[in-house]
Design an enzyme around this catalytic site. Sequence first.
Site, PDB file in Angstrom:
ATOM      1  N   LYS A 174       0.843  -1.129   0.035  1.00 46.55           N
ATOM      2  CA  LYS A 174       0.066   0.158  -0.018  1.00 46.55           C
ATOM      3  C   LYS A 174       0.937   1.118   0.232  1.00 46.55           C
ATOM      4  CE  LYS A 174      -2.374   3.331   1.343  1.00 46.55           C
ATOM      5  NZ  LYS A 174      -1.622   4.577   0.989  1.00 46.55           N
ATOM      6  N   THR A 229       4.562   8.956  13.282  1.00 44.77           N
ATOM      7  CA  THR A 229       4.229   8.035  14.599  1.00 44.77           C
ATOM      8  C   THR A 229       2.757   7.785  14.989  1.00 44.77           C
ATOM      9  OG1 THR A 229       6.515   8.774  15.377  1.00 44.77           O
ATOM     10  CG2 THR A 229       4.702   8.322  17.146  1.00 44.77           C
ATOM     11  N   GLY A 232       1.471   4.958  12.990  1.00 46.74           N
ATOM     12  CA  GLY A 232       2.128   3.710  13.430  1.00 46.74           C
ATOM     13  C   GLY A 232       1.565   3.466  14.774  1.00 46.74           C
ATOM     14  N   CYS A 283      13.109  11.179   7.231  1.00 48.08           N
ATOM     15  CA  CYS A 283      12.785  10.804   8.664  1.00 48.08           C
ATOM     16  C   CYS A 283      14.137  11.212   9.424  1.00 48.08           C
ATOM     17  CB  CYS A 283      12.486   9.361   8.700  1.00 48.08           C
ATOM     18  SG  CYS A 283      13.919   7.982   7.985  1.00 48.08           S
ATOM     19  N   GLU A 384       8.548  16.851  14.647  1.00 47.10           N
ATOM     20  CA  GLU A 384       9.068  16.620  13.486  1.00 47.10           C
ATOM     21  C   GLU A 384       8.291  17.773  12.345  1.00 47.10           C
ATOM     22  OE1 GLU A 384       7.898  12.983  11.178  1.00 47.10           O
ATOM     23  OE2 GLU A 384       9.934  12.751  10.635  1.00 47.10           O
TER      24      GLU A 384
HETATM   25  P1  NAD Z   1       1.749   8.755   6.908  1.00 44.42           P
HETATM   26  O1  NAD Z   1       2.062   8.227   8.270  1.00 44.42           O
HETATM   27  O2  NAD Z   1       0.816   9.821   6.897  1.00 44.42           O
HETATM   28  O3  NAD Z   1       1.579   7.711   5.800  1.00 44.42           O
HETATM   29  C1  NAD Z   1       2.351   6.521   5.729  1.00 44.42           C
HETATM   30  C2  NAD Z   1       1.608   5.424   5.147  1.00 44.42           C
HETATM   31  O4  NAD Z   1       0.499   5.172   6.002  1.00 44.42           O
HETATM   32  C3  NAD Z   1       0.900   6.019   3.695  1.00 44.42           C
HETATM   33  O5  NAD Z   1       0.918   5.000   2.677  1.00 44.42           O
HETATM   34  C4  NAD Z   1      -0.515   6.164   4.340  1.00 44.42           C
HETATM   35  O6  NAD Z   1      -1.437   6.280   3.089  1.00 44.42           O
HETATM   36  C5  NAD Z   1      -0.752   5.099   5.317  1.00 44.42           C
HETATM   37  N1  NAD Z   1      -1.668   5.185   6.245  1.00 44.42           N
HETATM   38  C6  NAD Z   1      -2.176   6.618   6.798  1.00 44.42           C
HETATM   39  N2  NAD Z   1      -3.052   6.265   7.620  1.00 44.42           N
HETATM   40  C7  NAD Z   1      -3.370   4.849   7.674  1.00 44.42           C
HETATM   41  C8  NAD Z   1      -4.158   4.108   8.637  1.00 44.42           C
HETATM   42  N3  NAD Z   1      -5.003   4.705   9.417  1.00 44.42           N
HETATM   43  N4  NAD Z   1      -4.032   2.648   8.394  1.00 44.42           N
HETATM   44  C9  NAD Z   1      -3.159   2.189   7.568  1.00 44.42           C
HETATM   45  N5  NAD Z   1      -1.889   2.942   6.824  1.00 44.42           N
HETATM   46  C10 NAD Z   1      -2.264   4.151   6.975  1.00 44.42           C
HETATM   47  O7  NAD Z   1       3.442   9.464   6.781  1.00 44.42           O
HETATM   48  P2  NAD Z   1       3.879  10.111   5.434  1.00 44.42           P
HETATM   49  O8  NAD Z   1       3.418  11.563   5.573  1.00 44.42           O
HETATM   50  O9  NAD Z   1       3.368   9.415   3.985  1.00 44.42           O
HETATM   51  O10 NAD Z   1       5.277  10.231   5.672  1.00 44.42           O
HETATM   52  C11 NAD Z   1       5.976  11.051   6.446  1.00 44.42           C
HETATM   53  C12 NAD Z   1       6.454  10.189   7.674  1.00 44.42           C
HETATM   54  O11 NAD Z   1       7.006   9.095   7.448  1.00 44.42           O
HETATM   55  C13 NAD Z   1       7.289  11.214   8.538  1.00 44.42           C
HETATM   56  O12 NAD Z   1       6.988  11.207   9.857  1.00 44.42           O
HETATM   57  C14 NAD Z   1       8.623  10.588   8.363  1.00 44.42           C
HETATM   58  O13 NAD Z   1       9.513  10.783   9.702  1.00 44.42           O
HETATM   59  C15 NAD Z   1       8.186   9.104   8.340  1.00 44.42           C
HETATM   60  N6  NAD Z   1       9.036   8.158   7.656  1.00 44.42           N
HETATM   61  C16 NAD Z   1      10.028   7.302   8.636  1.00 44.42           C
HETATM   62  C17 NAD Z   1      11.053   6.774   8.005  1.00 44.42           C
HETATM   63  C18 NAD Z   1      11.803   5.747   8.853  1.00 44.42           C
HETATM   64  O14 NAD Z   1      12.624   5.008   8.386  1.00 44.42           O
HETATM   65  N7  NAD Z   1      11.818   6.033  10.183  1.00 44.42           N
HETATM   66  C19 NAD Z   1      11.445   6.880   6.515  1.00 44.42           C
HETATM   67  C20 NAD Z   1      10.584   7.679   5.979  1.00 44.42           C
HETATM   68  C21 NAD Z   1       9.497   8.339   6.360  1.00 44.42           C
END
Ligand code: NAD
Length: 490
Positions: A174, A229, A232, A283, A384
């Site tokens: 996804k 976060t 997550g 990140c 962040e």
């Molecule tokens: P996000 O958490 O909004 O989305 C990430 C993914 O999760 C997307 O595919 C999104 O559609 C999906 N998602 C959203 N809501 C969901 C739900 N309720 N259930 C299941 N899936 C859902 O993050 P983003 O805005 O796409 O990316 C930025 C974030 O990602 C930042 O916080 C960044 O730090 C983090 N990030 C972390 C790493 C790492 O390795 N630690 C690497 C890259 C990005």
Amino acid sequence: MSEHLQTFFAGRWRDASGPRYATEYPHDGSTVATLHAGTSADVDEAVQAAEAARWKPNWARLKHHERAALLHRVAAGIRANAEGLAQLQRLDNGKPIRECRALVASAAGTFQFFAAAAETWEETLTPSRGDFLTLSVHEPLGVVGAITPWNSPIASEAQKLAPALAAGCAVVIKPAEVTPRMAIELAKICQQAGVPDGIVSVLPGKGSVVGDALVRHPLIQRIAFTGGTTVGMGIQRLAAEKLMPTSLELGGKSPTIVCADADLDHAVAGVLYGIFSSSGESCVAGSRAFVHAQVYDEFKARLLQGVQALRVGDPAREDTQMGPLVNQAHRTSVERYVELGLQEGGRLLAGGTRPTGGYYDHGSYYLPTVFEGLDNRTRLCQEEIFGPVLALLPWRDEADLIAQCNDNLYGLASGIWTRDYKTAWRIGSALQVGTVWVNTYKLFSISTPFSGVKMSGYGQEKGREGILAYTAQKSFYWGLNDNPLPWAAG
Ligand code: NAD
């Protein structure tokens, strides 16, 4: 002219059954592609097909070396299409082309690495403690879900897909709603490499619909998640309902420490790269720079010179260092943080605004921004931002420095600039983070595990062990005694 994209799920190329939407090129807001979002019914179909496909002999009976050969073919497929993939990734999220090329190369390397891990897979004959042999084997977990963010699509997706396939799992990916392209291209390359239909599916769309349905699906055995976060934490809550393992690669607010003895040429270049490459949409962005008071003024002057010289612009140009942010909505969120930083008493030393004129007016561009005068407890230094915003903080006392670095919910990465290896070891050991870069920053290696601590998540990706996360261990006892068990016989 935009293109219509079909996706690949449950073994067929077609439109998903949710609403049609468009993806935009962040450079000028033009439509790149249209596609249909997935629905929970699509998720169910993809997962059921994956569950069926994983038991078929053409997948379940593959030997490790055969699976390795398949992963090598995927790596070769990525390399054969490298330039095209890099250009597509640029259009998807606006990263400068040179960064996109590096991400594509890293994705190929990831498949190659996990091919090697599969090929050299070993199981353990555990020490015998009686008249029996004991043996422990790793079996594929089953169908797993990979949920990825928009900032480095092909690399994030490869880091989940390659070890999962190497372990013998089936995967439903996804991708982020705004950057679906790379996952779809990877599915195509997997199919061409001979991965059986149904083993890899891609369902783009909203996290609250597709992602949520994937996490809740009873046949999904694991979720590998990279993202914010808060999302997550929600995934972990749902995972608890079915005792499902997850790996959560989450956000960060990484400190970079410049010591008084640092080589300032290196430190300035490293801090600039650490926060402003990928427009800070990383990140591990080094968003808090703690600079020793003795060298603070000199470091600041050199850093600001460097900021003025950064080439912010068209991601298609070979010499661009910083492209646009991923979209207008994200730029607005970065702008709110800059306003907040000013309200919190910060002084802007650079940026704090959009560049204007020409194409800048159409894309979601934002200038590299530097603050000073903020306390580490302010929201600008704690939260962040995921954009090109750096806070400079002077430090004097090492114990206080370490306390400030650790005084944050996140614990993803850090950087230390010093000529003294003992200082680097001492400080690096005291930091509550998953990665410490010493006299460098933001280098990655697929052979080195990566994970956060605290609210940056848990569960290693990368490294040989990364493959084990997609397996369940099963132990065998082989009786060797010619006599029946004494209790039953007695
Ligand atoms: P996000 O958490 O909004 O989305 C990430 C993914 O999760 C997307 O595919 C999104 O559609 C999906 N998602 C959203 N809501 C969901 C739900 N309720 N259930 C299941 N899936 C859902 O993050 P983003 O805005 O796409 O990316 C930025 C974030 O990602 C930042 O916080 C960044 O730090 C983090 N990030 C972390 C790493 C790492 O390795 N630690 C690497 C890259 C990005």
